[in-house]
Design a protein around this motif. Sequence first.
Motif, PDB file in Angstrom:
ATOM      1  N   VAL A  43      98.869  18.369  66.050  1.00 43.12           N
ATOM      2  CA  VAL A  43      97.765  19.245  65.627  1.00 43.12           C
ATOM      3  C   VAL A  43      96.598  18.490  64.994  1.00 43.12           C
ATOM      4  CG1 VAL A  43      99.262  21.237  65.313  1.00 43.12           C
ATOM      5  CG2 VAL A  43      98.882  19.682  63.393  1.00 43.12           C
ATOM      6  N   THR A  44      96.639  17.172  64.982  1.00 45.20           N
ATOM      7  CA  THR A  44      95.575  16.403  64.329  1.00 45.20           C
ATOM      8  C   THR A  44      94.211  16.711  64.938  1.00 45.20           C
ATOM      9  OG1 THR A  44      97.162  14.627  63.931  1.00 45.20           O
ATOM     10  CG2 THR A  44      94.840  14.097  63.642  1.00 45.20           C
ATOM     11  N   GLY A  45      94.132  16.663  66.261  1.00 45.07           N
ATOM     12  CA  GLY A  45      92.867  16.963  66.936  1.00 45.07           C
ATOM     13  C   GLY A  45      92.437  18.403  66.756  1.00 45.07           C
ATOM     14  N   HIS A  46      93.407  19.310  66.730  1.00 44.69           N
ATOM     15  CA  HIS A  46      93.076  20.729  66.572  1.00 44.69           C
ATOM     16  C   HIS A  46      92.431  21.006  65.221  1.00 44.69           C
ATOM     17  CE1 HIS A  46      94.916  21.591  70.297  1.00 44.69           C
ATOM     18  NE2 HIS A  46      96.166  21.451  69.901  1.00 44.69           N
ATOM     19  N   PHE A  47      92.841  20.274  64.193  1.00 47.56           N
ATOM     20  CA  PHE A  47      92.237  20.485  62.875  1.00 47.56           C
ATOM     21  C   PHE A  47      90.762  20.098  62.896  1.00 47.56           C
ATOM     22  CE2 PHE A  47      91.155  19.349  58.521  1.00 47.56           C
ATOM     23  CZ  PHE A  47      91.586  20.489  57.840  1.00 47.56           C
ATOM     24  N   ALA A  48      90.429  19.015  63.597  1.00 46.06           N
ATOM     25  CA  ALA A  48      89.027  18.600  63.708  1.00 46.06           C
ATOM     26  C   ALA A  48      88.209  19.655  64.448  1.00 46.06           C
ATOM     27  CB  ALA A  48      88.941  17.252  64.421  1.00 46.06           C
ATOM     28  N   PHE A  49      88.755  20.187  65.538  1.00 45.34           N
ATOM     29  CA  PHE A  49      88.059  21.236  66.286  1.00 45.34           C
ATOM     30  C   PHE A  49      87.925  22.511  65.461  1.00 45.34           C
ATOM     31  CE2 PHE A  49      89.557  18.818  70.147  1.00 45.34           C
ATOM     32  CZ  PHE A  49      88.289  18.500  70.596  1.00 45.34           C
ATOM     33  N   PHE A  50      88.949  22.817  64.670  1.00 44.79           N
ATOM     34  CA  PHE A  50      88.909  23.999  63.803  1.00 44.79           C
ATOM     35  C   PHE A  50      87.739  23.909  62.819  1.00 44.79           C
ATOM     36  CE2 PHE A  50      90.199  25.441  59.487  1.00 44.79           C
ATOM     37  CZ  PHE A  50      90.125  26.810  59.703  1.00 44.79           C
ATOM     38  N   VAL A  51      87.595  22.775  62.156  1.00 45.93           N
ATOM     39  CA  VAL A  51      86.503  22.584  61.202  1.00 45.93           C
ATOM     40  C   VAL A  51      85.158  22.635  61.910  1.00 45.93           C
ATOM     41  CG1 VAL A  51      85.467  20.969  59.559  1.00 45.93           C
ATOM     42  CG2 VAL A  51      87.950  21.275  59.611  1.00 45.93           C
ATOM     43  N   ASP A  52      85.091  22.016  63.084  1.00 45.06           N
ATOM     44  CA  ASP A  52      83.842  22.008  63.855  1.00 45.06           C
ATOM     45  C   ASP A  52      83.404  23.422  64.212  1.00 45.06           C
ATOM     46  OD1 ASP A  52      81.726  20.682  65.393  1.00 45.06           O
ATOM     47  OD2 ASP A  52      82.813  21.394  67.160  1.00 45.06           O
ATOM     48  N   GLU A  53      84.335  24.261  64.661  1.00 46.40           N
ATOM     49  CA  GLU A  53      84.000  25.637  65.029  1.00 46.40           C
ATOM     50  C   GLU A  53      83.602  26.468  63.803  1.00 46.40           C
ATOM     51  OE1 GLU A  53      83.507  26.572  67.933  1.00 46.40           O
ATOM     52  OE2 GLU A  53      84.549  25.068  69.142  1.00 46.40           O
ATOM     53  N   PHE A  55      81.996  25.330  61.141  1.00 41.29           N
ATOM     54  CA  PHE A  55      80.625  24.949  60.812  1.00 41.29           C
ATOM     55  C   PHE A  55      79.623  25.511  61.812  1.00 41.29           C
ATOM     56  CE2 PHE A  55      82.497  21.637  58.075  1.00 41.29           C
ATOM     57  CZ  PHE A  55      81.727  21.850  56.931  1.00 41.29           C
ATOM     58  N   LYS A  56      80.083  25.735  63.051  1.00 42.96           N
ATOM     59  CA  LYS A  56      79.213  26.344  64.065  1.00 42.96           C
ATOM     60  C   LYS A  56      79.182  27.865  63.958  1.00 42.96           C
ATOM     61  CE  LYS A  56      79.877  22.758  67.598  1.00 42.96           C
ATOM     62  NZ  LYS A  56      80.497  22.473  68.928  1.00 42.96           N
ATOM     63  N   LEU A  57      79.991  28.411  63.031  1.00 41.69           N
ATOM     64  CA  LEU A  57      80.132  29.859  62.821  1.00 41.69           C
ATOM     65  C   LEU A  57      80.759  30.569  64.020  1.00 41.69           C
ATOM     66  CD1 LEU A  57      76.736  30.643  61.020  1.00 41.69           C
ATOM     67  CD2 LEU A  57      78.941  29.987  60.015  1.00 41.69           C
ATOM     68  N   ASN A  58      81.500  29.798  64.823  1.00 41.15           N
ATOM     69  CA  ASN A  58      82.267  30.385  65.926  1.00 41.15           C
ATOM     70  C   ASN A  58      83.649  30.747  65.393  1.00 41.15           C
ATOM     71  OD1 ASN A  58      80.139  29.910  67.733  1.00 41.15           O
ATOM     72  ND2 ASN A  58      80.903  27.853  68.201  1.00 41.15           N
ATOM     73  N   PHE A  59      83.730  31.861  64.680  1.00 34.21           N
ATOM     74  CA  PHE A  59      84.942  32.156  63.915  1.00 34.21           C
ATOM     75  C   PHE A  59      86.143  32.513  64.801  1.00 34.21           C
ATOM     76  CE2 PHE A  59      81.533  33.097  60.773  1.00 34.21           C
ATOM     77  CZ  PHE A  59      81.834  32.045  59.925  1.00 34.21           C
TER      78      PHE A  59
END
Length: 240
Positions: A43-53, A55-59
């Motif tokens: 899940v390491t990569g998924h956590f980075a994508f989670f934070v990125d989304e 910040f983009k307000l793509n909840f």
Amino acid sequence: MFTHQGNKRTSSHNLQIASLLSFVAGIVNVAGFLAIQRLTTNVTGHFAFFVDEVFKLNFWEAFVYFLYIFFFFLGSFSSSLLVEYITRKNSNYTYSVPTAIEAFILLSIAIFGKQLITDNPNIIAFVLLYAMGLQNSLVTRISNAVVRTTHLTGLFTDLGIELSQLFFYHEISSRAKLFISIKLRLTIISFFFLGGIVGGVFYMEMGLHVLLFAVLTLFGGLIFDSMKLRVLRLKRKFRH
């Protein structure tokens, strides 16, 4: 392999379970990615994508990535819960039951995965991440945190540390321990890589049915362990 615990475990037992489960994880890693373009063993990569989304307000997208992380956690939690519960009922099946559950989970994706790719690919990711969380927790418990099989980041870190220590540790006993540990790391990496090759090559022909190789590997390990245990019990019975 699955039955030996605590002081009864040897480096040979850890090598056996490391090779078996890292091979399974390698298949799941590549097959899952080819099927749905998602990481399905860590899940390491998924956590980075989670934070990125976030910040983009793509909840909604962020919530999906959160669920990926949660299902891996849930697999780990339920695996440990099962181990604790079964240990109190019948310690002979402490690790066999979670392993069998993982095999049935992978079997379900092998059978129904083709339809899910079209209808709801996220379900495949959730289920495979759950299975890998279950496996990672299980092998961590069995080996007393010596073996982890679902991702390679920590393994390469440990391998780098141990290889560097060979330049400074000259005592025979210290070097022997290092060589055992290095052998274990290389075994996990090699079988993860081998599982990935099997997953990639056969996915082109079989699709998610390639997970059947992982299922057979898990059941094969359980059968082998069970037969070995019965033979040992028979030997002890005849000795007495």
